[in-house]
Design a protein around this motif. Structure first.
Motif, PDB file in Angstrom:
ATOM      1  N   GLN A  50       1.689  -7.631   4.161  1.00 30.24           N
ATOM      2  CA  GLN A  50       1.189  -9.546   4.205  1.00 30.24           C
ATOM      3  C   GLN A  50       0.759 -10.511   2.982  1.00 30.24           C
ATOM      4  O   GLN A  50      -0.078 -10.338   2.937  1.00 30.24           O
ATOM      5  N   THR A  51       1.554 -11.217   1.897  1.00 35.93           N
ATOM      6  CA  THR A  51       1.252 -11.371   1.440  1.00 35.93           C
ATOM      7  C   THR A  51      -0.005 -12.981   1.816  1.00 35.93           C
ATOM      8  O   THR A  51       0.677 -13.127   2.799  1.00 35.93           O
TER       9      THR A  51
ATOM     10  N   LYS B 269       0.290  -2.991   4.249  1.00 33.54           N
ATOM     11  CA  LYS B 269       0.276  -3.345   6.139  1.00 33.54           C
ATOM     12  C   LYS B 269       1.995  -5.331   5.151  1.00 33.54           C
ATOM     13  O   LYS B 269       3.171  -5.017   5.369  1.00 33.54           O
TER      14      LYS B 269
ATOM     15  N   ASN C  30      -8.058 -16.586   3.021  1.00 31.03           N
ATOM     16  CA  ASN C  30      -8.600 -15.755   3.978  1.00 31.03           C
ATOM     17  C   ASN C  30      -9.725 -15.309   4.213  1.00 31.03           C
ATOM     18  O   ASN C  30     -10.236 -14.508   3.505  1.00 31.03           O
TER      19      ASN C  30
ATOM     20  N   THR D 151      -0.398 -16.937   1.415  1.00 22.73           N
ATOM     21  CA  THR D 151      -0.051 -18.131   1.155  1.00 22.73           C
ATOM     22  C   THR D 151      -0.940 -18.918   1.497  1.00 22.73           C
ATOM     23  O   THR D 151      -1.287 -20.184   0.958  1.00 22.73           O
TER      24      THR D 151
ATOM     25  N   TRP E 284      -4.622  -2.393   4.370  1.00 22.63           N
ATOM     26  CA  TRP E 284      -4.581  -3.950   4.332  1.00 22.63           C
ATOM     27  C   TRP E 284      -3.255  -3.957   3.434  1.00 22.63           C
ATOM     28  O   TRP E 284      -2.332  -4.496   3.791  1.00 22.63           O
TER      29      TRP E 284
ATOM     30  N   GLN F 242       7.342 -12.489  -4.796  1.00 18.40           N
ATOM     31  CA  GLN F 242       7.788 -11.536  -4.493  1.00 18.40           C
ATOM     32  C   GLN F 242       8.954 -10.762  -5.799  1.00 18.40           C
ATOM     33  O   GLN F 242       8.433  -9.787  -6.101  1.00 18.40           O
TER      34      GLN F 242
ATOM     35  N   ASN G 126      -2.662  -9.996  -3.468  1.00 15.25           N
ATOM     36  CA  ASN G 126      -1.009 -10.568  -3.740  1.00 15.25           C
ATOM     37  C   ASN G 126      -0.780  -9.316  -4.756  1.00 15.25           C
ATOM     38  O   ASN G 126       0.387  -7.597  -4.007  1.00 15.25           O
TER      39      ASN G 126
END
Length: 553
Positions: A473-474, A471, A479, A476, A468, A520, A367
């Motif tokens: 996409q933080t 994009k 993965n 949570t 990547w 954020q 992140n």
């Protein structure tokens, strides 16, 4: 008018040269060892016939192949004495005695030339001290290497023919047997141990427990050492204890490295070759248990390599002792612990870390990279591109020009010597310097090309990571696929923080927490940590708003 004094070509003090002889035989049978004794006697007499020579020492390797330098202790001792200036001259029978590997041979000769220590090869009538070029030596060394490979190939062919015909004669016996006149006979004391190992294993005792029991009863291994789980497993896997003989379980490649034969070459099974210690039924049952245990522990049978069943398997390294971390299931949580610390906290003080905190740390790191992509990853990508272009167009070109200049100088020196305008001693000295400089230039080119390859790989990895991050996409939650894609290793220096080594060569430190700490408002959180007063926070935000405003949530 100034006076010019002519000085004759420099010569070292040759009143008493300390001469070393090197001998080697490739096998340790009686005939070869007699040959080695003859070589030693020859050099004692040969050196004594030169009044200016003094025998320093005769170095000899018994039963050692000339294809590898690493296992030749006498040769390494000789080179060490040369570096310590205890030797002035080396004499050996032939190039093949020194080395059957062209690279090793040239490397040894070059190092000794820098130390001003010549080598005399009797068979080839070659003295490296009077050698104008390495070309002749390189050709002869290559011939010796090819001869070795041809001989080895012929021997392998002959051995395989004996395998196929069932006439192969053993040179050593497995534990539990003795070799007599080429036949395997049961050795009762060791045979009882083999039977005991199979009995205990088939009744549920692990290989580790069996090894501890044998060590506790002070039962010696075949070489007089301690038992380990691998030693026990090797006995359990050995089909020879059934009375059958499986030939060509291992093989050597063209570089003389030994490998386990997993189907690369044909194997030959000779049934009822010798008296059995274990029934085929017991052996098959042992193999079934080994396979089941391996599947439970996620090991590939035959390759002896752990499967990457878990995302962190084999990737967490202890920063204190460099040991790989092991996964443990504890009450209410899963941990990863240093294997050396598990054995003894005195050997390694690094304590275990929870899998949950590692997953959270990875999410925090990714992140952070998302929010910092514009001032971290994008400039890094541009710098790697500039560095690659600079290396390609700059230093590599200079080195190529230097090699060309050296070749031109060498040609000029050759013409001058052939015309009688240049002394041979000066020619040899200057040519050797040029060859050495050219060699160093080529080594630098190899290094730069390697670095360029690494830089190109880093560039692609950084670009993949940046794409990547773009994009937005933080994360949570953890993965596993993302971790496998971008992470190479995790270094644990203490239980509170880790270093993520990414495939793009970045090494990023992250604190261990239970939850991902990046969101954020990440940069506002960082500013709050830096400035306690709200007024100071606002002033800092205002100072960077024009250049970094788009980075602040």
């Amino acid at each position: 008018m100034s006076t010019i004094t002519k000085i004759e070509g420099y010569q070292r003090d040759v009143k008493q040269l300390r001469v070393a002889a090197y001998c080697r035989v490739s096998t340790d049978n009686v005939e070869q060892l007699e040959s080695l004794q003859n070589q030693r006697e020859h050099y004692q007499e040969y050196i004594s016939h030169h009044p200016n020579w003094q025998l320093a020492k005769i170095y000899y390797d018994e039963g050692i192949s000339g294809t590898k330098l690493t296992k030749r202790n006498a040769l390494k001792e000789l080179l060490g004495d040369c570096r310590n200036h205890r030797i002035d001259l080396i004499v050996t029978k032939s190039i093949s005695r020194l080395s059957r590997n062209t690279t090793d041979c040239l490397q040894i000769v070059r190092e000794l030339q820098q130390l001003n220590i010549p080598i005399i090869f009797e068979k080839e009538h070659l003295n490296t001290g009077a050698m104008a070029s390495e070309l002749f030596l390189s050709i002869l060394s290559s011939i010796a290497q090819d001869e070795s490979r041809s001989t080895a190939g012929n021997l392998r062919w002959a051995i395989r023919q004996r395998f196929a015909s069932g006439e192969f004669r053993l040179s050593s016996a497995p534990y539990g047997y003795k070799l007599r006149d080429g036949n395997l006979l049961i050795y009762p004391a060791e045979a009882r141990t083999v039977k005991h190992i199979f009995h205990k294993f088939l009744t549920g005792t692990s290989a580790t427990q069996i090894a501890k029991e044998l060590n506790g009863h002070q039962v010696a291994t075949q070489r007089g050492g301690h038992w380990r789980s691998n030693t026990v497993l090797n006995i359990l896997r050995n089909i020879n204890y059934t009375g059958d003989m499986l030939c060509q379980k291992t093989y050597r490649d063209d570089q003389y490295h030994r490998h386990f034969n997993h189907g690369e070459l044909a194997q030959y099974l000779i049934e009822n070759h010798h008296p059995s210690l274990i029934s085929h039924q017991a052996f098959d049952q042992a193999q079934k248990i080994i396979k089941e245990n391996a599947q439970k522990r996620h090991i590939e049978v035959g390759t002896h390599k752990y499967q990457q069943h878990y995302p962190f398997s084999g990737k967490i390294i202890c920063g204190y002792c460099s040991t790989t971390f092991k996964r443990q299931t504890r009450p209410n949580k899963i941990c990863w612990a240093c294997q050396k610390h598990l054995k003894s906290a005195k050997q390694c003080p690094i304590k275990a870390i929870s899998e949950e905190s590692l997953e959270a740390a990875f999410c925090s790191m990714m992140n952070k990279l998302i929010f910092s992509q514009k001032f971290l990853l994008q400039p890094l990508l541009e710098e790697l591109q500039n560095q690659a272009n600079s290396n390609s167009n700059g230093e590599l070109g200079k080195l190529a020009e230097q090699i060309k200049a050296n070749d031109h100088k060498a040609e000029t020196l050759t013409r001058l010597m052939q015309s009688g305008l240049l002394d041979k001693a000066i020619y040899v000295n200057q040519t050797a310097k040029l060859e050495q400089d050219t060699y160093q230039c080529r080594q630098k080119i190899k290094l730069l090309n390697s670095q360029n390859t690494d830089s190109a790989n880093d560039f692609e990895e950084v670009r993949s990571l940046l794409r990547w991050c773009q994009k937005g996409q933080t994360l949570t939650s953890f993965n596993p696929n993302l971790f496998q894609t971008f992470a190479q290793q995790i270094i644990v220096n203490d239980p509170t923080e880790v270093i993520f080594k990414l495939k793009c060569a970045l090494e990023l430190t992250e604190k261990l927490t239970k939850k991902a700490a990046v969101y954020q408002q990440f940069y506002r959180g960082i500013i709050k940590q830096r400035f306690n007063e709200p007024i100071k926070q606002a002033e800092y935000l205002y100072s960077i708003i024009e250049s970094e405003g788009d980075l602040i949530g």
